[in-house]
Design a protein around this motif. Structure first.
Motif, PDB file in Angstrom:
ATOM      1  N   SER A 297       0.815  -1.216   0.000  1.00 53.17           N
ATOM      2  CA  SER A 297       0.000   0.000   0.000  1.00 53.17           C
ATOM      3  C   SER A 297       0.848   1.266   0.000  1.00 53.17           C
ATOM      4  CB  SER A 297      -0.930   0.010   1.210  1.00 53.17           C
ATOM      5  OG  SER A 297      -0.187   0.067   2.423  1.00 53.17           O
ATOM      6  N   LYS A 298       2.124   1.117   0.316  1.00 51.97           N
ATOM      7  CA  LYS A 298       3.025   2.274   0.384  1.00 51.97           C
ATOM      8  C   LYS A 298       3.919   2.397  -0.858  1.00 51.97           C
ATOM      9  CE  LYS A 298       3.176   1.846   5.430  1.00 51.97           C
ATOM     10  NZ  LYS A 298       4.035   1.621   6.624  1.00 51.97           N
ATOM     11  N   LEU A 299       3.787   1.443  -1.780  1.00 54.46           N
ATOM     12  CA  LEU A 299       4.639   1.453  -2.970  1.00 54.46           C
ATOM     13  C   LEU A 299       4.006   2.252  -4.110  1.00 54.46           C
ATOM     14  CD1 LEU A 299       5.832  -2.267  -3.194  1.00 54.46           C
ATOM     15  CD2 LEU A 299       7.129  -0.308  -2.346  1.00 54.46           C
ATOM     16  N   PRO A 300       4.813   2.958  -4.912  1.00 51.99           N
ATOM     17  CA  PRO A 300       4.298   3.666  -6.092  1.00 51.99           C
ATOM     18  C   PRO A 300       3.786   2.670  -7.141  1.00 51.99           C
ATOM     19  CG  PRO A 300       6.493   4.446  -5.483  1.00 51.99           C
ATOM     20  CD  PRO A 300       6.246   3.210  -4.698  1.00 51.99           C
ATOM     21  N   ASP A 301       2.869   3.138  -8.005  1.00 47.03           N
ATOM     22  CA  ASP A 301       2.305   2.279  -9.047  1.00 47.03           C
ATOM     23  C   ASP A 301       3.375   1.636  -9.920  1.00 47.03           C
ATOM     24  OD1 ASP A 301      -0.031   3.172  -8.031  1.00 47.03           O
ATOM     25  OD2 ASP A 301      -0.769   4.114  -9.858  1.00 47.03           O
ATOM     26  N   THR A 302       4.377   2.419 -10.290  1.00 43.14           N
ATOM     27  CA  THR A 302       5.411   1.913 -11.203  1.00 43.14           C
ATOM     28  C   THR A 302       6.192   0.756 -10.584  1.00 43.14           C
ATOM     29  OG1 THR A 302       6.886   3.672 -10.385  1.00 43.14           O
ATOM     30  CG2 THR A 302       5.709   4.076 -12.455  1.00 43.14           C
ATOM     31  N   ILE A 303       6.431   0.830  -9.285  1.00 40.96           N
ATOM     32  CA  ILE A 303       7.142  -0.248  -8.596  1.00 40.96           C
ATOM     33  C   ILE A 303       6.306  -1.516  -8.577  1.00 40.96           C
ATOM     34  CG2 ILE A 303       8.163  -1.000  -6.416  1.00 40.96           C
ATOM     35  CD1 ILE A 303       9.746   1.177  -7.806  1.00 40.96           C
ATOM     36  N   GLN A 304       5.016  -1.370  -8.277  1.00 39.36           N
ATOM     37  CA  GLN A 304       4.126  -2.532  -8.243  1.00 39.36           C
ATOM     38  C   GLN A 304       4.022  -3.192  -9.617  1.00 39.36           C
ATOM     39  OE1 GLN A 304       0.665  -0.552  -6.470  1.00 39.36           O
ATOM     40  NE2 GLN A 304       0.900  -1.860  -4.680  1.00 39.36           N
ATOM     41  N   LYS A 305       3.871  -2.373 -10.659  1.00 39.03           N
ATOM     42  CA  LYS A 305       3.811  -2.913 -12.019  1.00 39.03           C
ATOM     43  C   LYS A 305       5.116  -3.619 -12.384  1.00 39.03           C
ATOM     44  CE  LYS A 305       0.535   0.352 -14.089  1.00 39.03           C
ATOM     45  NZ  LYS A 305       0.348   1.374 -15.144  1.00 39.03           N
ATOM     46  N   GLY A 306       6.236  -3.014 -11.975  1.00 40.40           N
ATOM     47  CA  GLY A 306       7.540  -3.599 -12.259  1.00 40.40           C
ATOM     48  C   GLY A 306       7.717  -4.958 -11.599  1.00 40.40           C
ATOM     49  N   ILE A 307       7.271  -5.072 -10.348  1.00 38.93           N
ATOM     50  CA  ILE A 307       7.384  -6.346  -9.621  1.00 38.93           C
ATOM     51  C   ILE A 307       6.562  -7.432 -10.312  1.00 38.93           C
ATOM     52  CG2 ILE A 307       6.800  -7.539  -7.467  1.00 38.93           C
ATOM     53  CD1 ILE A 307       7.433  -4.911  -6.000  1.00 38.93           C
ATOM     54  N   VAL A 308       5.310  -7.101 -10.670  1.00 38.22           N
ATOM     55  CA  VAL A 308       4.458  -8.073 -11.357  1.00 38.22           C
ATOM     56  C   VAL A 308       5.089  -8.504 -12.680  1.00 38.22           C
ATOM     57  CG1 VAL A 308       2.222  -8.455 -12.449  1.00 38.22           C
ATOM     58  CG2 VAL A 308       2.345  -7.174 -10.316  1.00 38.22           C
ATOM     59  N   SER A 309       5.613  -7.552 -13.445  1.00 38.20           N
ATOM     60  CA  SER A 309       6.223  -7.861 -14.747  1.00 38.20           C
ATOM     61  C   SER A 309       7.441  -8.765 -14.598  1.00 38.20           C
ATOM     62  CB  SER A 309       6.626  -6.560 -15.459  1.00 38.20           C
ATOM     63  OG  SER A 309       5.508  -5.748 -15.698  1.00 38.20           O
ATOM     64  N   ILE A 310       8.279  -8.476 -13.604  1.00 36.33           N
ATOM     65  CA  ILE A 310       9.484  -9.283 -13.367  1.00 36.33           C
ATOM     66  C   ILE A 310       9.111 -10.710 -12.973  1.00 36.33           C
ATOM     67  CG2 ILE A 310      11.468  -9.596 -11.826  1.00 36.33           C
ATOM     68  CD1 ILE A 310      11.668  -6.511 -11.734  1.00 36.33           C
ATOM     69  N   LEU A 311       8.129 -10.850 -12.092  1.00 34.00           N
ATOM     70  CA  LEU A 311       7.705 -12.176 -11.638  1.00 34.00           C
ATOM     71  C   LEU A 311       7.137 -13.001 -12.792  1.00 34.00           C
ATOM     72  CD1 LEU A 311       5.990 -11.282  -8.234  1.00 34.00           C
ATOM     73  CD2 LEU A 311       8.222 -12.351  -8.585  1.00 34.00           C
ATOM     74  N   ILE A 312       6.331 -12.362 -13.625  1.00 32.90           N
ATOM     75  CA  ILE A 312       5.776 -13.068 -14.778  1.00 32.90           C
ATOM     76  C   ILE A 312       6.889 -13.521 -15.725  1.00 32.90           C
ATOM     77  CG2 ILE A 312       4.335 -12.837 -16.850  1.00 32.90           C
ATOM     78  CD1 ILE A 312       2.566 -10.902 -15.274  1.00 32.90           C
ATOM     79  N   THR A 313       7.861 -12.644 -15.965  1.00 34.16           N
ATOM     80  CA  THR A 313       8.980 -12.966 -16.854  1.00 34.16           C
ATOM     81  C   THR A 313       9.790 -14.143 -16.325  1.00 34.16           C
ATOM     82  OG1 THR A 313       9.157 -10.644 -17.545  1.00 34.16           O
ATOM     83  CG2 THR A 313      11.051 -12.066 -17.964  1.00 34.16           C
ATOM     84  N   ILE A 314      10.095 -14.119 -15.025  1.00 35.81           N
ATOM     85  CA  ILE A 314      10.862 -15.205 -14.409  1.00 35.81           C
ATOM     86  C   ILE A 314      10.130 -16.538 -14.539  1.00 35.81           C
ATOM     87  CG2 ILE A 314      11.717 -16.120 -12.218  1.00 35.81           C
ATOM     88  CD1 ILE A 314      12.290 -13.218 -11.384  1.00 35.81           C
ATOM     89  N   ALA A 315       8.811 -16.515 -14.263  1.00 36.09           N
ATOM     90  CA  ALA A 315       8.025 -17.734 -14.335  1.00 36.09           C
ATOM     91  C   ALA A 315       8.008 -18.305 -15.748  1.00 36.09           C
ATOM     92  CB  ALA A 315       6.599 -17.446 -13.859  1.00 36.09           C
ATOM     93  N   ILE A 316       7.864 -17.447 -16.737  1.00 36.97           N
ATOM     94  CA  ILE A 316       7.863 -17.898 -18.140  1.00 36.97           C
ATOM     95  C   ILE A 316       9.190 -18.545 -18.499  1.00 36.97           C
ATOM     96  CG2 ILE A 316       7.801 -17.136 -20.549  1.00 36.97           C
ATOM     97  CD1 ILE A 316       5.851 -14.917 -19.649  1.00 36.97           C
ATOM     98  N   ILE A 317      10.297 -17.878 -18.150  1.00 35.30           N
ATOM     99  CA  ILE A 317      11.639 -18.394 -18.457  1.00 35.30           C
ATOM    100  C   ILE A 317      11.864 -19.754 -17.786  1.00 35.30           C
ATOM    101  CG2 ILE A 317      14.107 -18.006 -18.102  1.00 35.30           C
ATOM    102  CD1 ILE A 317      13.547 -14.994 -18.379  1.00 35.30           C
ATOM    103  N   GLN A 318      11.432 -19.869 -16.527  1.00 35.50           N
ATOM    104  CA  GLN A 318      11.606 -21.122 -15.790  1.00 35.50           C
ATOM    105  C   GLN A 318      10.925 -22.298 -16.471  1.00 35.50           C
ATOM    106  OE1 GLN A 318      10.117 -19.829 -11.954  1.00 35.50           O
ATOM    107  NE2 GLN A 318      12.146 -19.917 -11.057  1.00 35.50           N
ATOM    108  N   LEU A 319       9.699 -22.069 -16.916  1.00 41.58           N
ATOM    109  CA  LEU A 319       8.934 -23.180 -17.485  1.00 41.58           C
ATOM    110  C   LEU A 319       9.321 -23.486 -18.939  1.00 41.58           C
ATOM    111  CD1 LEU A 319       5.343 -22.613 -16.058  1.00 41.58           C
ATOM    112  CD2 LEU A 319       7.018 -24.351 -15.429  1.00 41.58           C
ATOM    113  N   VAL A 320       9.771 -22.460 -19.663  1.00 41.05           N
ATOM    114  CA  VAL A 320      10.177 -22.682 -21.060  1.00 41.05           C
ATOM    115  C   VAL A 320      11.513 -23.415 -21.131  1.00 41.05           C
ATOM    116  CG1 VAL A 320      10.913 -21.543 -23.192  1.00 41.05           C
ATOM    117  CG2 VAL A 320       8.883 -20.731 -21.985  1.00 41.05           C
ATOM    118  N   PHE A 321      12.449 -23.029 -20.225  1.00 42.27           N
ATOM    119  CA  PHE A 321      13.788 -23.595 -20.286  1.00 42.27           C
ATOM    120  C   PHE A 321      14.054 -24.599 -19.166  1.00 42.27           C
ATOM    121  CE2 PHE A 321      14.016 -19.353 -22.240  1.00 42.27           C
ATOM    122  CZ  PHE A 321      14.494 -19.689 -23.483  1.00 42.27           C
TER     123      PHE A 321
END
Length: 251
Positions: A227-251
């Motif tokens: 609740s104390k984080l800026p929007d850009t930080i929250q979006k960045g965290i979600v994007s990074i997590l999604i990217t990591i998960a995709i890479i893990q399962l593809v490779f």
């Protein structure tokens, strides 16, 4: 269950619960690949996709349950948004959970990767939220919720990692409103998937209990910090997590 296995599941639950509260997702985007990939690295038995899907549904159900109690007290909480989209999703998730038992492991993983990529692409679309009161199209919310519910029910997710970009892009909601409502919508959605997978026998309770304990303790902590984080930080965290998960399962 040995101590290594128990600790591994507890740590997965802690991280998944914290992330679910932090950015308003159920944690499935991390929990599902983590359950598939991490136990063997620590010498614990590996899980198949059906059990990983079942365990994910239990973690999402309980982590979003805890986060929902906090979220519904916030200013941006919208009962109409939650009930319309959540109602469509819970019906879709039941259908998806039943359908999953008819699909093979490769197909389930492929579905996960595809919806994760779509969610990631949507996160990069910049949409300016309107300043006036937002009016929801109930029919569209229900239909979109049903579609997301089917996909999330297949992999045992609450679907919040798809809900977030959809609410941001399609419905043009501000990030704080999205985070507040998405975790409650994910909880409603997870009910059907959790019950069906429990009935199907895809949720080993000795593993699920440690996953759930970690999630329920740390989801409220993540919500408070988020609740104390800026929007850009929250979006960045979600994007990074999604990217990591995709890479893990593809490779």
């Amino acid at each position: 269950m040995d101590i290594i296995h128990a600790v591994t599941m507890l740590l997965i639950g802690i991280f998944g619960g914290f992330i679910s509260g932090l950015v308003g997702i159920g944690g499935a985007i991390i929990i599902y690949p983590a359950i598939l990939l991490l136990p063997p690295l620590f010498g614990a038995p590996a899980y198949g996709v059906y059990i990983a899907s079942g365990l994910t549904s239990s973690q999402v159900f309980f982590s979003t349950l805890g986060g929902s109690f906090k979220a519904r007290k916030k200013v941006g909480f919208s009962p109409k948004l939650v009930m319309n989209m959540g109602g469509g999703m819970v019906i879709g998730s039941v259908f998806g959970a039943i359908l999953a038992s008819l699909l093979n492991a490769t197909f389930i993983n492929t579905i996960y990767i595809i919806i994760a990529i779509i969610a990631l692409l949507l996160m990069f679309i910049k949409v300016k939220a309107p300043f006036q009161d937002i009016k929801f199209n109930s029919i569209l919310l229900i239909l979109v919720g049903f579609g997301i519910g089917v996909l999330s029910g297949i992999i045992g997710a609450g679907g919040a990692f798809i809900i977030i970009p959809v609410l941001l892009v399609l419905f043009k909601l501000p990030m704080d409103a999205v985070v507040t409502n998405s975790i409650v919508i994910a909880f409603i959605s997870s009910i059907g998937s959790f019950i069906i997978k429990l009935i199907q026998g895809y949720i080993p309770l000795e593993s699920a209990i440690f996953l759930i304990i970690g999630s329920m303790i740390f989801a409220p902590i993540g919500l408070k910090i988020g609740s104390k984080l800026p929007d850009t930080i929250q979006k960045g965290i979600v994007s990074i997590l999604i990217t990591i998960a995709i890479i893990q399962l593809v490779f």
